[in-house]
Design a protein around this motif. Sequence first.
Motif, short mmCIF file in Angstrom:
data_model
loop_
_atom_site.label_atom_id
_atom_site.label_comp_id
_atom_site.label_asym_id
_atom_site.label_seq_id
_atom_site.Cartn_x
_atom_site.Cartn_y
_atom_site.Cartn_z
N UNK A 150 4.17 16.35 0.56
CA UNK A 150 4.75 15.00 0.48
C UNK A 150 4.21 14.25 -0.74
N UNK A 151 2.92 14.41 -1.03
CA UNK A 151 2.34 13.76 -2.21
C UNK A 151 2.94 14.32 -3.49
N UNK A 152 3.18 15.61 -3.51
CA UNK A 152 3.82 16.24 -4.68
C UNK A 152 5.23 15.70 -4.87
N UNK A 153 5.99 15.61 -3.79
CA UNK A 153 7.35 15.06 -3.87
C UNK A 153 7.32 13.63 -4.38
N UNK A 154 6.41 12.82 -3.83
CA UNK A 154 6.28 11.43 -4.26
C UNK A 154 5.96 11.35 -5.75
N UNK A 155 5.01 12.14 -6.21
CA UNK A 155 4.63 12.11 -7.62
C UNK A 155 5.79 12.54 -8.52
N UNK A 156 6.52 13.57 -8.12
CA UNK A 156 7.66 14.03 -8.92
C UNK A 156 8.74 12.96 -9.01
N UNK A 157 9.05 12.32 -7.89
CA UNK A 157 10.08 11.26 -7.91
C UNK A 157 9.60 10.08 -8.76
N UNK A 158 8.34 9.69 -8.60
CA UNK A 158 7.81 8.58 -9.40
C UNK A 158 7.94 8.89 -10.89
N UNK A 159 7.57 10.09 -11.29
CA UNK A 159 7.66 10.47 -12.71
C UNK A 159 9.11 10.49 -13.19
N UNK A 160 10.02 10.94 -12.35
CA UNK A 160 11.44 10.94 -12.73
C UNK A 160 11.98 9.53 -12.94
N UNK A 161 11.30 8.54 -12.36
CA UNK A 161 11.67 7.13 -12.54
C UNK A 161 10.73 6.43 -13.52
N UNK A 162 10.01 7.22 -14.31
CA UNK A 162 9.10 6.71 -15.34
C UNK A 162 7.98 5.82 -14.79
N UNK A 163 7.59 6.07 -13.56
CA UNK A 163 6.45 5.36 -12.98
C UNK A 163 5.25 6.30 -13.14
N UNK A 164 4.41 5.98 -14.11
CA UNK A 164 3.29 6.86 -14.45
C UNK A 164 1.95 6.37 -13.94
N UNK A 165 1.92 5.20 -13.32
CA UNK A 165 0.69 4.68 -12.75
C UNK A 165 0.71 4.94 -11.25
N UNK A 166 -0.23 5.78 -10.80
CA UNK A 166 -0.31 6.09 -9.37
C UNK A 166 -1.77 6.11 -8.96
N UNK A 167 -2.06 5.42 -7.87
CA UNK A 167 -3.38 5.46 -7.26
C UNK A 167 -3.22 6.21 -5.95
N UNK A 168 -4.03 7.24 -5.77
CA UNK A 168 -4.02 8.02 -4.53
C UNK A 168 -5.37 7.76 -3.86
N UNK A 169 -5.33 7.24 -2.65
CA UNK A 169 -6.58 6.91 -1.96
C UNK A 169 -6.50 7.36 -0.51
N UNK A 170 -7.62 7.89 -0.03
CA UNK A 170 -7.73 8.29 1.37
C UNK A 170 -9.17 8.19 1.78
N UNK A 171 -9.36 7.74 3.01
CA UNK A 171 -10.73 7.66 3.55
C UNK A 171 -11.04 8.91 4.38
N UNK A 172 -10.14 9.88 4.42
CA UNK A 172 -10.28 11.04 5.28
C UNK A 172 -11.57 11.81 5.11
N UNK A 173 -12.05 11.94 3.91
CA UNK A 173 -13.26 12.74 3.70
C UNK A 173 -14.53 11.92 3.95
N UNK A 174 -14.40 10.66 4.27
CA UNK A 174 -15.56 9.82 4.53
C UNK A 174 -16.03 9.91 5.97
N UNK A 175 -15.13 10.36 6.85
CA UNK A 175 -15.44 10.36 8.27
C UNK A 175 -15.42 11.78 8.82
N UNK A 176 -15.90 11.96 10.01
CA UNK A 176 -15.87 13.25 10.66
C UNK A 176 -17.27 13.81 10.81
N UNK A 177 -17.31 14.98 11.39
CA UNK A 177 -18.63 15.59 11.65
C UNK A 177 -18.91 16.70 10.66
#
Length: 177
Positions: A150-177
């Motif tokens: 899904x992130x790849x699809x999003x990035x490809x569509x954004x680039x096709x619309x000349x949107x080159x600024x993207x911030x990808x953020x997730x807290x997933x690796x901050x939590x867990x055991x």
Amino acid sequence: PITEMPLARTLRTLPRQGLTATVVALLLMIFVGLTVHPEADELPQAPFNTGKPCSNCVIVTGGAGYVGVHTCKMLAEHGYTPVAVDNMSVGKRRLVRWGPLEEVDLLDRARLHEVYSKYTPIATIHLAAKALVEESMRHPMMYYTNNVAATTTLAEVALQHNVTTMVVASSGSLYGE
């Protein structure tokens, strides 16, 4: 003017900064701004762009989730029009108060093209990753599909619309055991 606001300066400099610095700056802006819980009933419904192209739209995936709602609020406070893009699997429609909501599955390339064409955004902030470590071990393909495909699809569509600024953020690796 918008260009003199701290968030505007941050968005302008994103392509020149490293990914780590960009994510840290964004997360600091979000968490420093967490002064009102988004469940509060007294939050106002702000006037916002209703689907016309704009020069200050920012796509916020996961925009109906907790961090997404606060990100949208901060963008609106700094003169941007946040467009919450969410599949509503976890997000809450009633919390989207600072910009329009587009219900979209990020794997739906055609629907993403519609949203990017409708709003002509200047940037994308991607907060729609799944982040439960234990669940990811039980359902790795579900996580791969959501977090990679899904992130790849999003990035490809954004680039096709000349949107080159993207911030990808997730807290997933901050939590867990």
